[in-house]
Write a protein that holds these residues in place. Structure first.
Motif, short mmCIF file in Angstrom:
data_model
loop_
_atom_site.label_atom_id
_atom_site.label_comp_id
_atom_site.label_asym_id
_atom_site.label_seq_id
_atom_site.Cartn_x
_atom_site.Cartn_y
_atom_site.Cartn_z
N ALA A 291 33.46 39.23 48.38
CA ALA A 291 34.75 39.29 48.41
C ALA A 291 35.61 39.82 47.47
N SER A 292 35.03 40.04 46.21
CA SER A 292 35.70 40.06 44.80
C SER A 292 35.64 41.74 45.51
N ARG A 293 34.08 42.37 45.85
CA ARG A 293 34.29 44.41 46.26
C ARG A 293 35.57 44.20 47.30
N LEU A 294 35.28 42.79 48.47
CA LEU A 294 36.73 43.59 49.02
C LEU A 294 38.58 43.85 48.50
N SER A 295 37.70 42.78 47.69
CA SER A 295 39.82 42.69 47.27
C SER A 295 39.90 43.43 46.00
N SER A 296 38.76 44.50 45.39
CA SER A 296 39.45 45.51 45.04
C SER A 296 39.20 46.69 45.93
N ALA A 297 38.99 46.69 46.87
CA ALA A 297 39.61 47.70 48.31
C ALA A 297 40.68 47.45 48.44
N TYR A 298 41.47 46.65 48.91
CA TYR A 298 42.15 45.62 49.42
C TYR A 298 43.18 45.32 48.57
N ALA A 299 43.39 45.01 47.52
CA ALA A 299 44.18 44.42 46.72
C ALA A 299 44.16 43.99 45.38
N GLY A 300 43.89 45.17 44.95
CA GLY A 300 43.88 45.79 43.68
C GLY A 300 43.08 45.03 42.80
N PHE A 301 41.87 43.95 43.00
CA PHE A 301 41.72 43.47 42.32
C PHE A 301 40.81 44.45 41.26
N SER A 302 40.86 44.59 40.09
CA SER A 302 40.23 45.42 38.97
C SER A 302 38.14 45.03 38.80
N ALA A 303 38.38 46.44 39.02
CA ALA A 303 36.28 46.38 39.47
C ALA A 303 35.68 45.52 38.33
N ASP A 304 36.47 45.86 36.71
CA ASP A 304 35.67 44.78 35.54
C ASP A 304 35.63 43.68 36.12
N ASP A 305 37.00 42.80 36.49
CA ASP A 305 36.59 41.52 36.63
C ASP A 305 36.02 41.45 37.65
N ASP A 352 43.61 39.35 44.06
CA ASP A 352 44.40 40.29 43.75
C ASP A 352 44.43 40.71 41.81
N ARG A 353 43.89 39.37 41.06
CA ARG A 353 44.10 39.69 40.21
C ARG A 353 43.19 38.18 39.59
N LEU A 354 42.10 37.71 38.74
CA LEU A 354 40.89 36.42 38.19
C LEU A 354 42.33 36.04 38.17
N GLY A 355 41.95 34.43 38.53
CA GLY A 355 42.85 33.08 38.71
C GLY A 355 43.87 33.30 40.12
N HIS A 356 43.89 34.57 40.60
CA HIS A 356 44.41 34.38 41.71
C HIS A 356 44.37 35.08 43.01
N ALA A 357 44.25 33.97 43.94
CA ALA A 357 44.50 34.60 45.37
C ALA A 357 45.05 34.35 46.46
N LEU A 358 45.01 35.63 47.29
CA LEU A 358 45.49 35.59 48.60
C LEU A 358 45.06 35.71 49.79
N THR A 359 45.63 35.76 50.97
CA THR A 359 44.51 35.24 52.64
C THR A 359 45.22 37.48 52.79
#
Ligand SMILES: NC(=O)c1ccc[n+]([C@@H]2O[C@H](COP(=O)([O-])OP(=O)(O)OC[C@H]3O[C@@H](n4cnc5c(N)ncnc54)[C@H](O)[C@@H]3O)[C@@H](O)[C@H]2O)c1
Ligand SMILES: [Zn+2]
Length: 377
Positions: A291-305, A352-359
């Protein structure tokens, strides 16, 4: 000569209280080390009536803590009968529930009698549903003894049993009157069960508390060594997060969905690899990394995090790679059968960032591509 009188200081047991705010159904969760002995007093403070009651447990936990819990209750005027079921998921069944009702009636439990659910999530779910339905509901106290139960299943009011067609198919929302989480009981938990519970702990950090991730990175070795002070902090912090979510959304329609981070893929892994191969928390660990990988693809989650999260799960001894033997067709079928599915798309919890989720709604194709799952031959 006057005898020297030594005045013993009143031993004050330290514990942390997490309030679960649900209007008139609000209740406290007490977290501490070696607080089981306080159980009777805590139960009286929570308004439970002394007298006849039941301790529902499984045979493993009964051997370890049954007598201690019975003593603690007796000291405060409770008269418990111990009802012990076989350990394991198969006890979340209609047959075991029936046995529970038989023993409860035989013990003469009445509307004021409490059920004390002593054990892991299996006991909590089964005994909770028993308490919810016996005489249309009698008081329930959760005494969780696994990490999963202490940080997750004891709080929130979901109770129930399995049906041969689906897990947790039959159940009720039923809030306990009190939770007593004694982290000293975690000392006897087998290592794999201990580690699996940490997946849910890390989940709370990922979806709602970035500083918690940093604290876990700092403290993980001591947590794995089961240092009681740290366990107390970690369990209380996790419960506080779950309490905040459950208070805002008791029935699972909005905010509570965010607790499913890692679970959509996790459930599909559990279903398609055969139940039992992966523990739930292990499948969720893999699911969170995916889900982190999908977050990087679709919600701007940093690859480092995303890699930070993966490293933390790995240090906790949890698997993070998609199983190689997974049959993609079975996995995809399990994924689209997941109950969070809505018209062809699957509702996913992303960061979208560490400590913050969305659907976000994702199509099967959008899910599979970033995970670079090989097509079946
Ligand atoms: N109600 C909810 O919101 C919710 C949330 C998550 C999970 N669950 C349910 O919880 C269940 C899983 O719970 P679990 O992971 O706690 O498993 P579990 O209850 O089966 O316990 C795991 C094993 O550990 C043993 N054990 C328990 N405490 C021990 C201790 N202190 N020392 C030594 N051994 C101990 C048990 O006898 C059992 O063999 C599943 O049925 C799942 O559906 C419910
Ligand atoms: Zn879970």
């Amino acid at each position: 000569m006057r005898p020297i009188r030594v005045k013993m200081p009143a031993t004050k047991v330290k514990m942390q209280t997490v309030r679960v705010n649900l209007g008139p159904a609000s209740y406290p969760a007490q977290v501490g080390a070696s607080i089981l002995d306080q159980l009777g007093k805590l139960a009286l403070d929570a308004g439970l009536k002394p007298g006849r009651c039941a301790i529902v447990t499984d045979t493993n936990v009964e051997k370890l803590y049954g007598a201690q819990v019975a003593d603690a209750l007796e000291k405060s005027g409770f008269a418990p009968v111990v009802i012990s079921v076989p350990p394991g998921e198969s006890s979340k069944s209609l047959a075991t529930l029936e046995l529970l009702y038989d023993r409860m009636t035989a013990a003469g439990l009445d509307r004021a009698s409490a059920v004390f659910a002593l054990g892991g999530g299996v006991v909590g779910d089964l005994a909770g549903f028993g308490a919810a339905t016996y005489l249309r509901g009698i008081p329930l106290v959760q005494i969780p003894t696994t990490v999963v139960a202490q940080v997750d299943s004891a709080l929130g009011g979901k109770t129930g049993i399995n049906h041969r067609h689906a897990k947790n198919l039959i159940g009720a929302f039923y809030q306990p009157r009190l939770i007593v989480a004694d982290v000293a009981t975690l000392a006897t938990l087998p290592a794999r069960e201990f580690r699996e519970g940490l997946a849910e702990v890390i989940k709370y950090g990922a979806i709602m508390d970035a500083p918690m991730i940093a604290d876990l990175e700092r403290d993980l070795d001591a947590i794995l060594a089961r240092k009681l002070g740290l366990l107390e902090l970690v369990v209380a912090r996790s419960l506080a997060h779950k309490a905040a979510v459950v208070s805002a959304d008791e029935r699972d329609d909005g905010l509570r969905k965010l607790l499913n981070f890692g679970h959509t893929i996790g459930h599909a892994i559990e279903a398609s690899s055969g139940y039992g191969k992966y523990f739930h928390g292990e499948a969720v660990a893999i699911g969170m990394v995916a889900a982190s990988r999908l977050s990087s693809a679709y919600a701007g989650f940093s690859a480092d995090d995303a890699s930070r999260l993966q490293r933390l799960l790995e240090r906790a001894g949890l698997p993070t790679a998609m199983p190689t033997k997974l049959r993609n067709d079975e996995f995809l079928r399990a994924l689209s059968l997941d109950k969070k599915r809505a018209a062809g798309a699957i509702e996913f919890v992303l960061l979208d960032r560490l400590g913050h989720a969305l659907t976000r709604s994702l199509s099967i194709d959008e899910i599979v591509r970033p995970l670079s799952m090989a097509p079946d031959p």
